[in-house]
Scaffold this motif. Structure first.
Motif, mmCIF file in Angstrom:
data_model
loop_
_atom_site.group_PDB
_atom_site.id
_atom_site.type_symbol
_atom_site.label_atom_id
_atom_site.label_comp_id
_atom_site.label_asym_id
_atom_site.label_seq_id
_atom_site.Cartn_x
_atom_site.Cartn_y
_atom_site.Cartn_z
ATOM 1 N N GLY A 304 89.806 2.945 69.553
ATOM 2 C CA GLY A 304 89.315 1.689 68.987
ATOM 3 C C GLY A 304 88.306 1.944 67.884
ATOM 4 O O GLY A 304 88.351 1.314 66.811
ATOM 5 N N GLY A 305 87.377 2.884 68.127
ATOM 6 C CA GLY A 305 86.374 3.213 67.123
ATOM 7 C C GLY A 305 86.977 3.863 65.894
ATOM 8 O O GLY A 305 86.543 3.595 64.764
ATOM 9 N N LEU A 307 90.050 3.368 64.770
ATOM 10 C CA LEU A 307 90.744 2.305 64.038
ATOM 11 C C LEU A 307 89.775 1.458 63.220
ATOM 12 O O LEU A 307 90.045 1.123 62.060
ATOM 13 C CB LEU A 307 91.523 1.423 65.013
ATOM 14 C CG LEU A 307 92.805 2.020 65.594
ATOM 15 C CD1 LEU A 307 93.345 1.142 66.719
ATOM 16 C CD2 LEU A 307 93.871 2.172 64.495
ATOM 17 N N ASP A 308 88.626 1.114 63.810
ATOM 18 C CA ASP A 308 87.625 0.334 63.079
ATOM 19 C C ASP A 308 87.112 1.089 61.860
ATOM 20 O O ASP A 308 86.778 0.479 60.830
ATOM 21 C CB ASP A 308 86.447 -0.007 63.991
ATOM 22 C CG ASP A 308 86.813 -1.006 65.084
ATOM 23 O OD1 ASP A 308 87.832 -1.705 64.916
ATOM 24 O OD2 ASP A 308 86.086 -1.077 66.086
ATOM 25 N N THR A 309 87.058 2.424 61.964
ATOM 26 C CA THR A 309 86.531 3.246 60.871
ATOM 27 C C THR A 309 87.538 3.407 59.747
ATOM 28 O O THR A 309 87.176 3.383 58.560
ATOM 29 C CB THR A 309 86.117 4.636 61.401
ATOM 30 O OG1 THR A 309 85.166 4.474 62.452
ATOM 31 C CG2 THR A 309 85.486 5.477 60.302
ATOM 32 N N ARG A 311 90.442 1.481 59.186
ATOM 33 C CA ARG A 311 91.146 0.285 58.704
ATOM 34 C C ARG A 311 90.727 -0.136 57.296
ATOM 35 O O ARG A 311 91.594 -0.425 56.447
ATOM 36 C CB ARG A 311 90.945 -0.882 59.672
ATOM 37 C CG ARG A 311 91.864 -0.855 60.883
ATOM 38 C CD ARG A 311 93.327 -1.124 60.494
ATOM 39 N NE ARG A 311 94.191 -1.093 61.660
ATOM 40 C CZ ARG A 311 95.023 -0.105 61.966
ATOM 41 N NH1 ARG A 311 95.105 0.950 61.158
ATOM 42 N NH2 ARG A 311 95.788 -0.154 63.028
ATOM 43 N N PRO A 312 89.412 -0.199 56.972
ATOM 44 C CA PRO A 312 89.047 -0.610 55.605
ATOM 45 C C PRO A 312 89.637 0.297 54.535
ATOM 46 O O PRO A 312 90.034 -0.169 53.463
ATOM 47 C CB PRO A 312 87.519 -0.543 55.627
ATOM 48 C CG PRO A 312 87.153 -0.725 57.063
ATOM 49 C CD PRO A 312 88.237 -0.024 57.826
ATOM 50 N N ARG A 324 98.112 2.104 66.423
ATOM 51 C CA ARG A 324 97.431 2.553 67.633
ATOM 52 C C ARG A 324 98.299 3.538 68.410
ATOM 53 O O ARG A 324 97.807 4.532 68.948
ATOM 54 C CB ARG A 324 97.075 1.345 68.503
ATOM 55 C CG ARG A 324 96.419 1.722 69.837
ATOM 56 C CD ARG A 324 96.060 0.483 70.633
ATOM 57 N NE ARG A 324 94.940 -0.216 70.051
ATOM 58 C CZ ARG A 324 93.662 0.030 70.330
ATOM 59 N NH1 ARG A 324 93.351 1.000 71.185
ATOM 60 N NH2 ARG A 324 92.696 -0.660 69.765
ATOM 61 N N LEU A 342 78.871 4.909 69.196
ATOM 62 C CA LEU A 342 79.814 4.347 68.230
ATOM 63 C C LEU A 342 80.410 5.444 67.357
ATOM 64 O O LEU A 342 79.719 6.407 66.992
ATOM 65 C CB LEU A 342 79.111 3.314 67.334
ATOM 66 C CG LEU A 342 78.478 2.109 68.042
ATOM 67 C CD1 LEU A 342 77.711 1.264 67.032
ATOM 68 C CD2 LEU A 342 79.539 1.276 68.737
ATOM 69 N N HIS A 366 81.921 5.640 58.203
ATOM 70 C CA HIS A 366 81.474 4.249 58.147
ATOM 71 C C HIS A 366 80.624 4.036 56.887
ATOM 72 O O HIS A 366 79.791 4.877 56.538
ATOM 73 C CB HIS A 366 80.652 3.934 59.397
ATOM 74 C CG HIS A 366 80.346 2.481 59.561
ATOM 75 N ND1 HIS A 366 79.359 1.841 58.836
ATOM 76 C CD2 HIS A 366 80.904 1.529 60.356
ATOM 77 C CE1 HIS A 366 79.304 0.573 59.184
ATOM 78 N NE2 HIS A 366 80.232 0.346 60.101
#
Length: 439
Positions: A304-305, A307-309, A311-312, A324, A342, A366
């Motif tokens: 999950g972390g 993917l959040d990193t 995706r942008p 995923r 995180l 990030h």
């Protein structure tokens, strides 16, 4: 024309020369190192550090020399809790030994013969009352007499000398506010000086080139808690590893007080100090401070972390999109930087084992944490991982970060430089640049 090893060595060491210039190093020379035939080479290397703009505090010990002098004088030395009790007769002898070593080291650092590495060097060696001592006193009915500990460090006095490009030389004898002399350990002096000066490094020497694991391989890096566990498992009564024990204990204390790195190298290997400080992989063991951020292998729980990193960057077209499900299958290839639980950065090393090649991919940090070279940190770890896999080279595909990769040592390549499996998948419409790093 083929470059020589000398040229390659200069080029590889240049980034470290720039990184170390102006930094403060506390170098601890135990009496064991001083008694070695190669001691003059160690002194030459320390002088070289000074000439490169590194601020040096040199702390020397004299344990084996003192023991030898005690035996020759027919005296005995009492210990309490592994600490030498220094009575009047021993103090007089120890002062002679310590004073003689101070003069010998100063003479070595003053040498500038034309056939030595110190030709033309003019080094000011400064010794003085920079360390104020206090007595250990009486413990369990045992009076330590003239055995003492550090009471205060004259930080401003040492700093003035370092700013004037001198080498500050400190020995195991220090004065107290009452005008008495006390016998201290070099390890305590070096540790307290490093802490109070907020030194960038503390460096020590032992007979072994760092700390070895159970298989006999040198451990490149240790956190204080891991180093503490190793220290407690070592034989405290083994004279053969006394220098290693003393420095390891000192390094743990220094790391927990904020000294970023303490290096342990061998006094038996010529040039070990330079190899440790000016080569990519080093040669000894570092004890480093516990970081607020941890770099580690990724697990399923990190998806999950990650993917959040990423995706942008995927949305900007800078990274190829990964689902995923794909990440779950490839998670073993990823490393992450974790901060306060995180994921703030990630990268992957995809194996092409048959070709002995790896792909550096999916580098993402990030946005709030992109100003501290975390990308370079991730790359360094990936390259280390590739070397352990005996890969010959690592390649990367990029559309926007060409100059960053070249700054890290990559060179532009062609499709033919890719492993055959990757050549078949190369996207000619995307026109990614191919960067190659030779290992």
């Amino acid at each position: 024309m083929r470059t020589t090893e000398l040229v390659d060595g200069f080029r590889q060491s240049a980034p470290y020369v720039n990184a170390h210039r102006g930094k403060t190093f506390v170098v601890m020379l135990g009496g064991e190192a001083i008694s070695q035939p190669g001691f003059h080479d160690i002194i030459n290397d320390i002088a070289l550090l000074n000439s490169l703009g590194i601020k040096i505090v040199l702390v020397y010990g004299a344990r084996p020399q003192i023991n030898s002098s005690i035996d020759n004088a027919g005296l005995s030395s009492e210990y309490h809790k592994r600490i030498r009790v220094t009575d009047d007769s021993l103090l007089s002898l120890i002062k002679q030994v310590a004073g003689g070593l101070m003069l010998d080291i100063t003479a070595r650092l003053s040498m500038s013969l034309s056939n030595t590495p110190m030709q033309g060097a003019q080094i000011n060696v400064i010794s003085g009352n920079f360390v104020i001592a206090q007595p250990l006193g009486i413990d369990e009915g045992v009076d330590y007499h003239h055995t003492g500990k550090v009471r205060r460090i004259d930080v401003s006095g040492i700093s003035r000398q370092l700013d004037s490009h001198g080498i500050v030389l400190l020995g195991p004898i220090a004065a107290s506010i009452t005008g008495e002399s006390f016998n201290l350990t070099a390890e305590e002096i070096a540790t307290q000086v490093a802490i109070k000066l907020k030194a960038d490094k503390m460096i020590g020497f032992s007979d072994s080139n760092g700390i070895a694991d159970e298989a006999g391989n040198i451990i490149a890096e240790l956190m204080p808690n891991d180093a503490q566990a190793i220290y407690e498992q070592m034989d405290q009564d083994d004279d053969a590893c006394s220098a290693t024990l003393a420095f390891l204990n000192a390094a743990i204390t220094a790391a927990r007080a904020g000294v970023p790195r303490s290096h342990l190298v061998s006094y038996q290997i010529n040039g070990s100090l330079l190899q440790e400080l000016f080569s990519r992989d080093g040669i000894g063991t570092q004890i480093v401070t516990e970081p607020a951020e941890k770099l580690r292998s990724a697990t399923i729980g990190d998806i999950g972390g990650i993917l959040d990193t990423i995706r942008p960057l995927e949305e900007q077209g800078l990274l190829v999109r990964r689902s995923r499900e794909q990440l779950e299958m490839e998670i073993d290839h990823f490393i992450i930087i974790e901060r306060d639980g995180l994921v703030i950065g990630c990268a992957a090393l995809y194996p092409f084992t048959e070709d002995q090649v790896g792909e550096f991919a999916c580098l993402a940090v990030h946005p709030q944490y992109r100003d501290a070279d975390r990308g370079a940190m991730l790359l360094k770890h990936i390259l280390l991982k590739a070397r352990k896999q005996n890969y010959k080279r690592v390649f990367a595909l990029t559309t926007r970060s060409i100059h960053w990769f070249m700054e890290q040592g990559f060179q532009l390549g062609t499709v033919e430089d890719l492993p055959s499996q990757k050549q078949a998948l190369y996207n000619y419409q995307r026109k990614s640049k191919i960067l190659v790093f030779s290992l």
